[in-house]
Motif scaffolding. Structure first.
Motif, PDB file in Angstrom:
ATOM      1  N   THR A 135       0.687  -1.007  -0.136  1.00 12.64           N
ATOM      2  CA  THR A 135      -0.078   0.049   0.128  1.00 12.64           C
ATOM      3  C   THR A 135       0.905   1.088  -0.059  1.00 12.64           C
ATOM      4  OG1 THR A 135      -1.816  -1.183   1.247  1.00 12.64           O
ATOM      5  CG2 THR A 135      -1.644   1.127   1.219  1.00 12.64           C
ATOM      6  N   VAL A 136       0.724   2.109  -1.266  1.00 10.02           N
ATOM      7  CA  VAL A 136       1.678   3.249  -1.051  1.00 10.02           C
ATOM      8  C   VAL A 136       0.664   4.318  -0.385  1.00 10.02           C
ATOM      9  CG1 VAL A 136       2.619   4.788  -2.529  1.00 10.02           C
ATOM     10  CG2 VAL A 136       2.513   2.445  -3.348  1.00 10.02           C
ATOM     11  N   LEU A 137       1.089   5.175   0.493  1.00  9.80           N
ATOM     12  CA  LEU A 137       0.439   5.949   1.250  1.00  9.80           C
ATOM     13  C   LEU A 137       0.782   7.649   0.713  1.00  9.80           C
ATOM     14  CD1 LEU A 137       0.585   4.889   4.868  1.00  9.80           C
ATOM     15  CD2 LEU A 137      -1.086   4.338   3.111  1.00  9.80           C
ATOM     16  N   VAL A 138       0.036   8.487   0.276  1.00  2.00           N
ATOM     17  CA  VAL A 138       0.230   9.977   0.104  1.00  2.00           C
ATOM     18  C   VAL A 138       0.080  10.806   1.163  1.00  2.00           C
ATOM     19  CG1 VAL A 138      -0.162  11.744  -1.709  1.00  2.00           C
ATOM     20  CG2 VAL A 138      -0.627   9.126  -2.321  1.00  2.00           C
ATOM     21  N   PRO A 139       1.251  11.500   1.391  1.00  2.00           N
ATOM     22  CA  PRO A 139       0.914  12.681   2.611  1.00  2.00           C
ATOM     23  C   PRO A 139       0.024  13.512   2.036  1.00  2.00           C
ATOM     24  CG  PRO A 139       3.449  12.101   1.906  1.00  2.00           C
ATOM     25  CD  PRO A 139       2.591  11.649   1.038  1.00  2.00           C
ATOM     26  N   VAL A 140      -0.813  14.127   3.173  1.00  2.00           N
ATOM     27  CA  VAL A 140      -1.551  15.008   2.815  1.00  2.00           C
ATOM     28  C   VAL A 140      -0.850  16.613   2.796  1.00  2.00           C
ATOM     29  CG1 VAL A 140      -3.426  14.200   4.625  1.00  2.00           C
ATOM     30  CG2 VAL A 140      -1.724  15.784   5.709  1.00  2.00           C
ATOM     31  N   SER A 141      -1.202  17.312   1.636  1.00  2.00           N
ATOM     32  CA  SER A 141      -0.863  18.519   1.227  1.00  2.00           C
ATOM     33  C   SER A 141      -1.228  19.613   2.347  1.00  2.00           C
ATOM     34  CB  SER A 141      -1.318  19.080  -0.202  1.00  2.00           C
ATOM     35  OG  SER A 141      -2.806  19.180  -0.276  1.00  2.00           O
ATOM     36  N   LYS A 142      -0.566  20.791   2.185  1.00  2.00           N
ATOM     37  CA  LYS A 142      -0.987  21.842   3.275  1.00  2.00           C
ATOM     38  C   LYS A 142      -2.346  22.394   3.142  1.00  2.00           C
ATOM     39  CE  LYS A 142       0.593  26.247   5.139  1.00  2.00           C
ATOM     40  NZ  LYS A 142       1.829  27.185   5.218  1.00  2.00           N
ATOM     41  N   PRO A 143      -3.296  22.207   4.022  1.00  2.00           N
ATOM     42  CA  PRO A 143      -4.596  22.533   3.941  1.00  2.00           C
ATOM     43  C   PRO A 143      -4.749  24.161   3.955  1.00  2.00           C
ATOM     44  CG  PRO A 143      -4.245  22.013   6.423  1.00  2.00           C
ATOM     45  CD  PRO A 143      -2.861  21.536   5.419  1.00  2.00           C
ATOM     46  N   GLN A 144      -5.909  24.562   3.476  1.00  2.00           N
ATOM     47  CA  GLN A 144      -6.196  25.915   3.465  1.00  2.00           C
ATOM     48  C   GLN A 144      -7.677  26.245   3.841  1.00  2.00           C
ATOM     49  OE1 GLN A 144      -6.059  27.266  -0.532  1.00  2.00           O
ATOM     50  NE2 GLN A 144      -3.788  27.343  -0.563  1.00  2.00           N
ATOM     51  N   VAL A 145      -7.677  27.157   4.701  1.00  2.00           N
ATOM     52  CA  VAL A 145      -9.004  27.629   5.127  1.00  2.00           C
ATOM     53  C   VAL A 145      -9.685  28.503   4.546  1.00  2.00           C
ATOM     54  CG1 VAL A 145     -10.177  28.608   7.352  1.00  2.00           C
ATOM     55  CG2 VAL A 145      -8.103  27.327   7.870  1.00  2.00           C
ATOM     56  N   ARG A 146     -10.946  28.325   4.075  1.00  2.00           N
ATOM     57  CA  ARG A 146     -11.867  28.835   3.275  1.00  2.00           C
ATOM     58  C   ARG A 146     -13.061  29.350   3.858  1.00  2.00           C
ATOM     59  NH1 ARG A 146     -11.059  25.333  -2.344  1.00  2.00           N
ATOM     60  NH2 ARG A 146      -8.689  25.758  -2.499  1.00  2.00           N
ATOM     61  N   LEU A 147     -13.341  30.524   4.108  1.00  2.00           N
ATOM     62  CA  LEU A 147     -14.688  31.032   4.773  1.00  2.00           C
ATOM     63  C   LEU A 147     -15.783  31.452   3.754  1.00  2.00           C
ATOM     64  CD1 LEU A 147     -12.691  33.175   7.670  1.00  2.00           C
ATOM     65  CD2 LEU A 147     -13.693  30.790   7.807  1.00  2.00           C
ATOM     66  N   SER A 148     -16.986  31.009   4.050  1.00  2.00           N
ATOM     67  CA  SER A 148     -18.163  31.789   3.162  1.00  2.00           C
ATOM     68  C   SER A 148     -18.518  32.910   3.286  1.00  2.00           C
ATOM     69  CB  SER A 148     -19.188  30.691   3.295  1.00  2.00           C
ATOM     70  OG  SER A 148     -19.689  30.891   4.752  1.00  2.00           O
ATOM     71  N   GLU A 149     -17.983  33.489   4.441  1.00  2.00           N
ATOM     72  CA  GLU A 149     -18.160  34.935   4.805  1.00  2.00           C
ATOM     73  C   GLU A 149     -17.172  35.545   5.542  1.00  2.00           C
ATOM     74  OE1 GLU A 149     -18.522  38.789   4.571  1.00  2.00           O
ATOM     75  OE2 GLU A 149     -20.020  37.427   3.192  1.00  2.00           O
ATOM     76  N   VAL A 164      -7.954  20.237   1.309  1.00  2.00           N
ATOM     77  CA  VAL A 164      -6.688  19.554   1.141  1.00  2.00           C
ATOM     78  C   VAL A 164      -6.618  19.031  -0.289  1.00  2.00           C
ATOM     79  CG1 VAL A 164      -5.473  17.485   1.889  1.00  2.00           C
ATOM     80  CG2 VAL A 164      -6.625  18.951   3.194  1.00  2.00           C
ATOM     81  N   ARG A 165      -5.457  19.206  -1.120  1.00  2.00           N
ATOM     82  CA  ARG A 165      -5.482  18.751  -2.473  1.00  2.00           C
ATOM     83  C   ARG A 165      -5.307  17.385  -2.477  1.00  2.00           C
ATOM     84  NH1 ARG A 165      -0.714  18.300  -5.341  1.00  2.00           N
ATOM     85  NH2 ARG A 165       0.219  19.551  -3.612  1.00  2.00           N
ATOM     86  N   GLU A 166      -4.484  16.635  -1.508  1.00  2.00           N
ATOM     87  CA  GLU A 166      -4.436  15.220  -1.780  1.00  2.00           C
ATOM     88  C   GLU A 166      -3.908  14.530  -0.502  1.00  2.00           C
ATOM     89  OE1 GLU A 166      -1.073  14.488  -4.621  1.00  2.00           O
ATOM     90  OE2 GLU A 166       0.340  15.599  -3.451  1.00  2.00           O
ATOM     91  N   GLY A 167      -4.121  13.457  -0.338  1.00  2.00           N
ATOM     92  CA  GLY A 167      -3.733  12.654   0.849  1.00  2.00           C
ATOM     93  C   GLY A 167      -4.520  11.382   0.907  1.00  2.00           C
ATOM     94  N   THR A 168      -3.835  10.048   1.587  1.00  2.00           N
ATOM     95  CA  THR A 168      -4.393   8.924   1.605  1.00  2.00           C
ATOM     96  C   THR A 168      -5.454   8.935   2.567  1.00  2.00           C
ATOM     97  OG1 THR A 168      -2.304   8.022   0.855  1.00  2.00           O
ATOM     98  CG2 THR A 168      -4.101   6.598   2.027  1.00  2.00           C
ATOM     99  N   GLU A 169      -6.747   8.643   2.440  1.00  2.00           N
ATOM    100  CA  GLU A 169      -7.672   8.412   3.199  1.00  2.00           C
ATOM    101  C   GLU A 169      -7.307   7.397   4.510  1.00  2.00           C
ATOM    102  OE1 GLU A 169     -10.127  10.552   3.514  1.00  2.00           O
ATOM    103  OE2 GLU A 169      -9.810  11.577   1.730  1.00  2.00           O
TER     104      GLU A 169
END
Length: 760
Positions: A135-149, A164-169
């Motif tokens: 099983t090849v695990l993919v590290p999570v990318s740097k997350p970003q916080v997005r606010l609706s308002e 998060v753009r990518e990362g193994t669940e």
């Protein structure tokens, strides 16, 4: 394909490879080993082919996920090895002895690896198989916080997304909130990608950071600021130095006092200070450098939120204190078998509190005059009694040496409901004493509830309706107190009473609805419901809420029949039940103001001003008058009406109006006003000239003419007397005895012409 690739290999290796592929069990059943391996994309992983002695030949193959067809990866016989060119899709593939090393691991390496090893044992060949599930695990990318308002208004909702753009669940999320002031707070329980704040409130303001992690790594986002718009809340007024009264605050005469106002708001509030409804200052802080009794009054702080255009206000009473004259006067009056102590200190505002203290506890207290009598047998040796006289404006304190070994007064019983009204907590407190008093709770049958404790006893009950009416007793025991001290409380559902069930108010006026809590234990919560059976929100639609102990007053400003009229309900609730009382609010419309008639309208000097007088006709209420004018006589060509004078006091009946053009003909009319209604206009009149306006010019011209004529006559007669030859008709008669000179002069004619020109 395997055959085609085998053709390109060295001869010896081809034979061994064909043997591994085609001859799978030369000596009995092969051994199989199965293992699950995890690798991280970009890193390396090593697959070991068994733990037995070095094999003769090792062949590695790979079956991708979702496929059943293996494809060769590498082969070795110990002396030489070969890696399939297409194996680079798995990463940097190499062999270390019989182990397969996958460097710079790629996601395409997910699947099953098979190691076929040929061993010689006891002169026989045997094959072993090792199965690996990679099983090849993919590290999570740097997350970003997005606010609706980013800047929501309090009461709305906001959705925060951790992208998060990518990362193994599975990818697990965590949220952290950093308020502008105070430590960071981890939002426990929020592990989803979406975080909804509904409704959003001011406690949500601040920086938000989300972190995401899986089996490989954990990364956190940059901070995102949520700017919640709210307020202003009801202002909180503080006074420095802080002195409190039942009505508000007090200050000593001649001292500096600073009033500070704070209303929670974002953006910050703008403040205006009023004293007795007159503006005295702008800004959050108002300082009186030297107070006097004239500074006493009601101080109102108005707070304004410029973003939401909302206003709130709070009013406090400031009282100026001044002390009584002199100092307290103490006297001791011995009586039979007792001692009477008298302490007096009259005057001052407020009256000075006086209190006696002795070795057996606190004595009586009173204002201005206090007396305390003691039996001599109750006094210990070296007892010291002190009369303490205090005043807020002065610090006068007599010497006091006292040692109290018994708690003051008696235990205090309280009760309160826990969060969610699931439990009722009984609390009993009796601080002080040496040793401390022991407290214990008893039910109505004097049966103990729990164990005893020092100074504070707490007992928790499950909230049930059958607790209503039950009595509980807190017993306090102390070695110096005989008998024991007690306090009691009885649990009951709340009861309400309203001040007036029917309230009437004129539109635009202010109405107050009041309800009082007559009973209820634990203490009940009071609230008002509007005509729509919704809780009344203070600061909205002209509503105000004032808590006064057990009373809750609802104020309605600028009463409107359409919005405020109807039935209001005062509701009280505690853990044992609830109670409700209704009040009917009737908003009446203002009656129309009376009619007005013009009594006189005359021009002033040079026709640049007029003097207007009017009178009231008929009954009605009015709060002022309005005078209007327009240029031109009444008719189609007349100009529009414009205000000549407004804000005229209701008691006024006359007004002088200036600023007129003498060349323009004006018409005037008067209207009566009340708070919300304008009366019918008066008749339209044109100013008339004053009947006395020509008198000064006529009298001036006549006076000037008379003076000129008199002077001219005197000059003519003087010239004639000095030059008689110029006037032959004038002769000086001789005196004849017996003749009448006057009669002779009348017989001689004299012609004199006098021309007088008078210019007014």
């Amino acid at each position: 394909m395997v055959g085609q690739r085998a053709l390109r290999r060295p001869p010896g290796l081809l034979l061994l490879t064909s043997f591994c592929l085609l001859h799978l069990g030369a000596a009995g059943q092969p051994d199989e080993e199965v293992a699950s391996i995890q690798g991280v994309r970009g890193s390396s992983v090593e697959l070991a082919c068994g733990s037995q002695p070095a094999p003769l030949v090792v062949f590695w193959s790979f079956i991708p996920l979702g496929s059943l067809i293996p494809w060769p990866v590498a082969v070795t016989n110990g002396a030489e090895s070969k890696v399939e060119a297409g194996a680079s899709a798995l990463g940097a593939v190499s062999l270390r002895n019989s182990s397969l090393v996958l460097g710079e691991l790629r996601e395409s390496a997910r699947g099953h690896f098979l190691c076929q090893a040929l061993h010689e044992a006891g002169g026989q060949l045997r094959t072993t198989y090792s199965h690996f599930s990679l099983t090849v695990l993919v590290p999570v990318s740097k997350p970003q916080v997005r606010l609706s308002e980013p800047s929501p208004v309090e009461g709305t909702f906001v959705v925060a997304t951790c992208a998060v753009r990518e990362g193994t669940e599975p990818v697990i999320f965590a949220w952290q909130h950093q308020a502008p002031q105070g430590p960071g707070e981890t939002l426990v329980g929020v592990t989803e990608r979406l975080f909804r704040l509904d409704p959003v409130n001011r406690m949500h303001l601040g920086w938000y950071v989300c972190s995401a992690h899986n089996a490989v790594n954990r990364l956190s986002s940059d901070e995102a600021f949520l700017d919640v718009i709210y307020g202003p809340d009801d202002p909180v007024i503080t006074v420095e130095p802080p002195h409190f009264t039942e009505e508000g605050f007090w200050a000593s005469e001649k001292e500096e006092v600073t009033l500070s106002c704070l209303a929670a708001s974002n953006p910050p509030s703008h403040y205006v200070w009023l004293r007795d409804h007159s503006q005295v200052h702008t800004g959050p802080t108002y300082t009186i450098t030297r107070t006097s009794r004239a500074h006493a009054g009601l101080y109102t702080c108005l707070a304004h939120n410029s973003r939401l255009d909302t206003h709130t206000q709070t009013t406090v009473q400031l009282t100026i204190y001044y002390p009584p004259e002199g100092q307290p006067s103490c006297a001791v009056l011995p009586t039979l078998g007792a001692v009477t102590l008298v302490c007096t200190w009259p005057g001052g505002l407020p009256a000075a509190p006086l209190q006696w203290e002795g070795p057996q506890g606190t004595g009586p207290a009173a204002l201005s005059n206090v007396t305390w009598s003691h039996a001599a047998t109750q006094l210990a040796n070296s007892s010291v009694f002190t009369c303490t006289g205090q005043h807020p404006a002065l610090a006068l304190l007599a010497l006091c040496r006292i040692t109290l070994w018994e708690p003051l007064q008696r235990p205090t019983c309280r009760t309160m409901a826990t969060t969610g009204d699931q439990f009722i907590m009984l609390s009993c407190e009796w601080p002080g004493g040496e040793p401390p008093a022991l407290l214990s709770w008893l039910d109505g049958q004097q049966q103990p509830l729990g164990s005893s404790s020092s100074s504070l006893a707490v007992h928790v009950l499950q909230a049930q309706e059958d607790l209503a009416g039950r009595e509980f007793i807190c017993r306090g025991t102390h070695p110096l107190r005989v008998p024991d001290a007690h306090c009691r409380l009885q649990l009951e559902a709340p009861q309400l009473a309203v001040a007036e069930p029917w309230v009437s108010v004129l539109e635009g006026g202010e109405a107050w609805l009041a309800c009082a809590l007559l009973g209820g234990m634990p203490p009940a919560q009071l609230l008002w419901l509007g005509p729509q059976h919704l809780p009344v929100e203070p600061g909205l639609s002209g509503f105000m809420l004032h808590h006064e102990g057990t009373r809750l007053r609802l104020g309605i400003q600028a009463a409107d029949p359409a919005h405020h009229g109807g039935t209001y309900h005062c509701v009280a609730h505690n853990t044992l039940g609830s109670s409700s009382q209704s009040v009917q609010l009737e908003v009446l419309r203002y009656p129309a103001p009376p009619n007005v008639t013009i009594r006189s309208l005359t021009y002033g000097r040079h026709r640049r001003e007029v003097q207007l007088q009017w009178a009231i006709r008929g009954p009605g209420n009015w709060t002022g008058f309005l005078v209007q004018r327009r240029a031109g006589v009444p008719g189609p060509g007349a100009g529009a009406w414009e205000t000549a004078a407004g804000d005229i006091e209701p008691e006024s009946r006359t007004r002088r109006l200036g600023g007129l053009d003498p060349g323009v003909l004006y018409a005037f009319r008067v209207l009566a006003l009340n708070h919300h209604t304008t009366g019918h206009p008066s008749e339209v009149k044109i100013p008339a000239d004053s009947p006395f306006s020509a008198y000064p010019a006529v009298l001036g011209a006549a006076g000037t003419g008379m003076v000129v004529a008199t002077v001219a006559s005197l000059l003519v007669f003087q010239y004639a007397a000095r030059h008689p030859e110029t006037f032959p008709c004038i002769e000086t008669p001789s005196t004849i005895p017996g003749s009448d000179p006057a009669q002779e002069s009348m017989d001689v004619p004299v012609n004199v012409t006098i021309t007088v020109t008078a210019t007014p």
